[in-house]
Design a protein around this motif. Structure first.
Motif, short mmCIF file in Angstrom:
data_model
loop_
_atom_site.label_atom_id
_atom_site.label_comp_id
_atom_site.label_asym_id
_atom_site.label_seq_id
_atom_site.Cartn_x
_atom_site.Cartn_y
_atom_site.Cartn_z
N SER A 58 -2.52 16.11 22.52
CA SER A 58 -2.44 14.68 22.50
C SER A 58 -3.53 14.09 23.31
CB SER A 58 -1.09 14.29 23.27
OG SER A 58 -1.02 14.82 24.49
N PHE A 220 -7.93 13.83 3.38
CA PHE A 220 -6.71 14.35 4.32
C PHE A 220 -6.96 14.23 5.59
CE2 PHE A 220 -5.19 18.47 6.37
CZ PHE A 220 -3.96 18.11 6.07
N LEU A 224 -4.57 12.33 8.09
CA LEU A 224 -4.07 12.67 9.38
C LEU A 224 -4.32 11.88 10.63
CD1 LEU A 224 -4.97 16.35 9.58
CD2 LEU A 224 -2.68 15.37 9.22
N LEU A 227 -1.98 8.93 10.57
CA LEU A 227 -0.66 9.41 11.18
C LEU A 227 -0.53 9.79 12.65
CD1 LEU A 227 0.18 12.05 8.18
CD2 LEU A 227 1.74 9.96 8.81
N TRP A 228 -1.69 10.39 13.20
CA TRP A 228 -1.93 10.43 14.44
C TRP A 228 -1.65 9.36 15.36
CZ3 TRP A 228 -1.74 14.67 17.46
CH2 TRP A 228 -2.22 14.44 18.77
N TYR A 230 -0.26 6.71 14.27
CA TYR A 230 1.14 6.23 14.16
C TYR A 230 2.04 6.95 14.85
CZ TYR A 230 5.47 4.65 11.99
OH TYR A 230 6.66 4.32 11.83
N THR A 231 1.91 8.20 15.07
CA THR A 231 2.53 9.32 15.98
C THR A 231 2.44 8.47 17.35
OG1 THR A 231 1.92 10.80 14.70
CG2 THR A 231 3.24 11.42 16.86
N ASN A 234 2.69 4.10 17.26
CA ASN A 234 3.39 3.22 16.18
C ASN A 234 2.61 2.42 15.22
OD1 ASN A 234 5.97 4.50 16.47
ND2 ASN A 234 6.55 3.04 18.05
N PHE B 426 9.98 7.68 11.43
CA PHE B 426 9.12 6.95 10.70
C PHE B 426 9.70 5.48 10.35
CE2 PHE B 426 5.89 10.26 10.78
CZ PHE B 426 4.88 9.74 10.63
N TYR B 443 3.98 16.45 19.05
CA TYR B 443 2.74 16.11 18.08
C TYR B 443 2.64 17.34 17.50
CZ TYR B 443 2.38 12.20 21.28
OH TYR B 443 2.55 11.12 21.92
N VAL B 446 5.05 17.91 14.60
CA VAL B 446 4.52 16.72 13.50
C VAL B 446 3.25 17.33 12.63
CG1 VAL B 446 3.98 14.57 13.07
CG2 VAL B 446 6.02 15.01 14.51
N LEU B 447 2.42 17.46 13.24
CA LEU B 447 1.17 17.83 12.79
C LEU B 447 1.20 19.17 11.73
CD1 LEU B 447 -1.95 16.95 13.18
CD2 LEU B 447 -2.41 18.72 14.80
N ILE B 450 3.11 18.24 8.83
CA ILE B 450 2.49 17.62 7.88
C ILE B 450 1.06 18.32 7.08
CG2 ILE B 450 1.09 15.58 7.78
CD1 ILE B 450 2.95 14.09 9.59
N VAL B 451 0.74 19.13 8.11
CA VAL B 451 -0.36 20.13 7.51
C VAL B 451 -0.17 21.15 6.66
CG1 VAL B 451 -1.95 21.78 8.23
CG2 VAL B 451 -2.08 19.36 9.56
N SER B 454 1.01 19.53 3.30
CA SER B 454 -0.07 19.12 2.47
C SER B 454 -0.81 20.33 1.73
CB SER B 454 -0.98 18.46 3.23
OG SER B 454 -0.40 17.19 4.18
#
Lengths: 535, 515
Positions: A58, A220, A224, A227-228, A230-231, A234, B426, B443, B446-447, B450-451, B454
């Motif tokens: 993170s 991609f 990503l 999304l990162w 957003y994670t 937000n 979400f 994290y 989620v990563l 999602i990876v 995909s």
């Protein structure tokens, strides 16, 4: 000669390796590898993943794209590699060799081996490229990925094999994970693929499928990243509108009337032209521009589509024109108002395009008669840049906004801490203060930074309960929060003050009250309005 | 060097002593605890080909006839205790909470599964399908060809009978050396009538199944197996249209590869464009047959076979006890059983066209059955996990089996939880989930998720692209929705394994003929 021709790929790679090592030695001897403040910030960003109050992925950040930080991870935990910058330099050096090789291969696809070799020489010998490949900055990695993507796209157009399309997509996504420019260029690549297939009269379902397959890979990385963001926040676009985003920083420049190219096309072009000439050399820019027109002509009238594919590299320049014009980015050159040096290094992303276009016009037109002479002149210009210390990216690293001279006070404070730090947590706003942390050689887990929001928040509430030290620079968020140090007076002693930096240590019964030491700093704080402080 | 040898020798004695002690304790425990004993008492008599009660030729320990044998329960207890023990240790050492432990385990599982599948796919690229030139096939003399049996298990398939007969009669194989055994239930009058109406050649034979349970395809195959005269045989489902030269190719493959006991073919759908379900189904199959199965073959891992278009040597099949009539994915079970007994499989470069289930009402039960069968196969083969490990050839192959068979079921179930968490997070932008999980775990989870999602969706799309099914590519962007359906089917399977373990939910064929 036959041997060289037979083993040309190996020769190219070996030459690039030797050039890379040669340049590294010079940079290390001159101690300029980490001169740019951004180099140190990048090293710290990666180091925080393995060392800090809350290590982990993170810490990879959210404004600067993560590819180069990720690639430093295998070595960043080694103190020597971190403090020397070699973690990042190794990434840049490998990227340089890849980039040089790909430039050769793209040149070869464009017009044969000779074109490839000339493009390689133009690219690989450029002093700015050579300097940047010996720093932890991410531009060279971006160039390698981008030119790699173009190389595989050219191969796909010739061979029509899925493998090349997939590889191109992967390279585009890697470029998009190192610089935001890659996002736009990936989009351009999708458009180019569609047009190419339309011209070949391929049925629509195949065009559509090809575009989807390529886009899934090429975008991609960006997806990503959204999304990162957003994670964590937000908000998928936090990188673009957060408090550390480029746009946010541009606002302070705008307030100080320091965005001369904003909505001024002439000024924008002037900035881009001067940047190109400073970084790429005037010969390469002139030849490259002519070459670009020639490529356009070949593409349109001779239906040689490969010129359009290579042309994607040229969109890099247009990207910066638009960015500067809209105020989303900023480049300052010493020749134009406000006569600073900032982000000129972005100009190295134009080098592959100008190198290839210059080689094209030298090999494919009547200019080929003068090719050896022109080649010599370009190399001569590079030589002059080198011998007259006119390597603009190096100068920018030394004297630009993020340069060593500006960061001198941070470096001094870091070195003071190295000698005087005893124990306890240190509170700092790392934005633009990375050098303090870096040069102190104090483990990152002793620093409380914004990357650990919980501890940072607690320290902001009442630093005396959380930390033993506070580092404040005029105008940073701690300076504002603690009213220029006034707030700290009851619990902390001022132990160090030099230029714009002050270091406070928590009081204990035995310590002297040195609060008065920082009086000058307090006065400065109330009157500071220097624009560069906000950069 | 001498010093090292001396040290080694010094330690060798206690190590051997400990080894002997452990072995001795283990054998004493095994001798006293019945369910750890193997061979199992049901294995003493070998295969029982005289059994006409339920046509189970296998010892019960290798069958899904009973699911919850002491072996299964003991394994469950051991795994449970070990997991709790690990949690207790972690809680004691690093003060980890149960929630974090669970989420970390789930993330680890996703990572392992992702890496495994990617490795399999990478290796699959270099797998060479067994193939023969047209010239070589044309050069086969009719006299040298052996007898071949084609099993066609049917149930309520009247609509597709003309298609089947046409497809089967067009197979390029001498008529007197091929027999078609059609199995029919006594009550399936309409299919019988449809066959009689078409009037197939005399090498087609109808075998009427005795009216006994279980009513399943493997039982039908076991009944027909006793009647088969062929040296080799193949199973073709009702809707299959194989390549005309498939049998000759299979014969050559068996002849050239005496170590191969079973050959699979590549499958495709002739109704792939029918609707969204068939399009997504086709994407999944393209990946499975073009990349995943070849990868497993290349790596030498256990293969869950396909239910049809699979060619066998009859002798080998007899040796392994034919099919388990109680297992609803008898194909998967046979694949693992073949592997455990040291037989190899191969993939023939021959295409069999089949019908993709085209309605949710048909697709969900079909997948439920497949997942139920995967659970059954896992239960059966993990009854003696160490024996299974040894027979599969070591830990690597054993872990591959765990990921391929039970792992697929677990993945589908975990997906539901992951989607629910992800969607909640979400859609509601709530901080509850962030508070429940430590940031790094969240994290990473989620990563990875999602990876992983995909990558697998991309692989389906890539396989379609490679097959030239361009028109399906855009629809396969919806692959994650397809996985949600798969997760629903898996939940149904878990419920059914308790409530209705042996019921065979029949897949209805012929819907493409109506459209």
């Amino acid at each position: 000669m036959k041997f060289l021709t037979k083993h040309i790929n190996k020769v190219i790679i070996l030459s690039a390796v030797l050039l890379s090592i040669f340049a590294l030695i010079i940079v290390l001897v001159s101690d300029t590898a980490n001169a740019n403040g951004d180099s140190i910030a990048r090293l710290n960003l990666s180091r925080r993943v393995v060392d800090g109050t809350s290590p982990g992925f993170s810490q990879i950040g959210y404004v600067w794209l993560p590819a180069s930080s990720f690639l430093m991870l295998p070595t960043i935990w080694i103190d020597w590699a971190y403090y020397s910058g070699m973690s990042g330099i190794l990434v840049s050096m490998i990227s340089y060799v890849m980039a040089a090789y790909f430039v050769y291969r793209v040149g070869e696809s464009l017009g044969g081996r000779k074109l490839g070799v000339i493009a390689f020489l133009f690219f690989a010998l450029n002093p700015n490229i050579l300097y940047m490949q010996a720093t932890p900055l991410s531009e060279i990695f971006y160039i390698a990925m981008l030119v790699g993507a173009i190389h595989y796209l050219l191969l796909w157009a010739r061979l029509q094999k899925e493998k090349e399309l997939v590889l191109s997509g992967i390279f585009f996504t890697l470029s998009s994970l190192s610089r935001y420019d890659g996002w736009i260029l990936s989009l351009a690549a999708v458009g180019t693929i569609v047009i190419y297939l339309l011209l070949r009269r391929v049925r629509w379902s195949e065009i559509e499928a090809t575009a989807i397959l390529f886009s899934l890979l090429a975008f991609f990385g960006p997806v990503l990243w959204l999304l990162w963001n957003y994670t964590i926040f937000n908000d998928p676009f936090y990188f673009a509108r957060g408090e550390y985003s480029a746009k946010f920083q541009q606002l302070s420049l705008l307030e100080s009337n320091l965005l001369p190219s904003l909505h001024d096309l002439t000024n924008t072009f002037a900035h881009i032209s001067v940047t190109s000439i400073l970084v790429d050399g005037s010969m390469l820019v002139i030849l490259g521009t002519l070459g670009a027109f020639y490529a356009l002509w070949r593409g349109v009238y001779h239906r040689e589509f490969r010129h359009f594919i290579v042309g994607i590299l040229g969109l890099q320049i247009i990207y910066y024109v638009i960015n500067l014009f809209l105020g989303n980015g900023v480049i300052f050159v010493p020749q134009l108002y406000p006569h600073y040096m900032h982000n000129i290094r972005y100009g190295i992303t134009f080098v592959p395009f100008f190198a290839l276009m210059s080689a094209l016009i030298l090999v494919r037109t009547r200019l080929k008669l003068l090719a050896p002479l022109i080649l010599l002149l370009v190399i001569l210009e590079y030589g002059i840049m080198f011998s007259t210390n006119n390597i603009i990216t190096l100068n920018e690293s030394l004297r630009g906004f993020a340069g060593a001279s500006v960061h001198e006070s941070r470096k001094d404070a870091g070195e003071w801490l190295e000698s005087n730090y005893t124990e306890g947590q240190i509170f700092v706003d790392t934005f633009d203060n990375d050098s303090v942390v870096f040069y102190s050689h104090i483990p990152l887990n002793q620093w409380i930074m914004v990357s650990d929001p919980d501890l940072y928040g607690k320290a902001l509430e009442d630093p005396s309960r959380v930390v033993d030290w506070v580092v404040i620079r005029d105008g940073d968020s701690l300076d504002e929060r603690f009213l220029g140090g006034e707030w700290l007076k009851n619990s902390f002693n001022c132990r160090y003050v030099k230029d714009d930096i002050r270091v406070y240590q928590i009081k204990d019964d035995s310590s002297d009250d040195n609060t008065g030491l920082c009086a000058d700093g307090l006065v400065k704080n109330n009157s500071h309005a220097e624009p560069r402080a906000s950069l | 060097m001498e010093y090292i040898l001396r040290i080694t020798k010094t330690f060798r004695v206690p190590v051997i002593a400990i080894q002997r002690m452990v072995t001795s304790v283990y054998s004493h425990v095994c001798a006293r605890i019945h369910f750890l004993n193997y061979p199992h008492r049901s294995e003493v008599g070998g295969h029982d080909y005289e059994n006409t009660q339920d046509f189970l030729y296998l010892p019960t320990i290798h069958s899904a006839k009973h699911h919850w044998l002491p072996e299964n329960i003991s394994l469950g207890v051991v795994v449970g205790v070990l997991t709790l023990g690990l949690f207790a240790v972690l809680k004691f050492v690093v003060e980890i909470s149960l929630l974090v432990f669970v989420s970390m385990s789930v993330t680890l599982f996703y990572v392992v599964f992702l890496v495994f599948k990617i490795l399999v796919v990478i290796r699959g690229k270099s797998y060479e399908f067994i193939d023969f030139t047209d010239e070589k096939i044309a050069a086969i003399l009719d006299d040298e060809l052996p007898m071949y049996t084609v099993f066609i298990p049917l149930l309520h398939e009247a609509e597709v009978i003309p298609q089947i007969i046409k497809g089967m009669t067009s197979i390029d194989y001498p008529r007197d050396k091929i027999e078609f055994l059609i199995t029919l239930e006594q009550h399936d009058i309409e299919t019988r009538q449809a066959i009689e109406e078409v009037g197939p050649p005399n090498n087609f034979r109808i075998i009427t199944l005795p009216d006994i349970k279980p009513k399943s395809k493997p039982k039908a195959l076991n009944v027909a197996f006793r009647e088969a005269r062929g040296e080799f045989f193949v199973i073709y489902d009702a809707e299959i249209i194989p390549d005309k030269d498939q049998l000759k190719k299979a014969y050559l493959a068996f002849k050239d590869n005496p170590n191969i006991a079973c050959l699979q073919t590549r499958l495709d759908h002739y109704n792939a464009n029918q609707n969204l379900i068939t399009m997504l189904f086709n994407g999944e199959f393209s990946f499975h047959y073009d990349y995943f199965l070849p990868g497993l073959q290349k790596l030498g891992y256990p293969i869950p076979l396909s239910g049809h278009s699979t060619h066998f040597r009859k002798l080998v099949m007899k040796e392994i006890g034919a099919w388990d009539p109680y297992n609803v994915t008898e194909d998967c079970d046979v694949g693992i059983r073949l592997y455990r007994q040291g037989y190899e499989t191969g993939i023939l470069n021959s295409l069999s066209q089949e019908e993709a289930t085209s309605s949710l009402a048909g697709w969900i039960p079909q997948r439920t059955r497949w997942m139920k069968g995967f659970i059954q196969t896992s239960l059966v083969h993990l009854r003696h996990p160490f024996r299974c490990k040894n027979e599969l050839g070591g830990w690597e192959n054993f872990f591959a089996f765990l990921l391929i068979v039970p792992g697929t079921v677990v993945l589908n179930l975990l997906n539901i939880v992951s989607w629910a968490l992800l969607a909640t997070w979400f859609l509601t932008e709530t901080n509850i989930i962030q508070k429940l999980y430590p940031a790094p775990v969240l994290y990473m989870a989620v990563l990875t998720y999602i990876v992983g999602m995909s990558v697998f969706a991309f692989l389906n799309i890539f396989a379609l692209y490679k097959r030239g099914r361009y028109e399906l590519v855009k629809f396969n962007l919806l692959t994650p929705i397809y996985w949600m359906l798969l997760a629903i089917a898996t939940v149904r399977a878990v419920v059914q394994i308790v409530t209705n373990p042996h019921t065979w939910e029949k897949t209805k064929h012929g819907s493409h003929l109506k459209t």
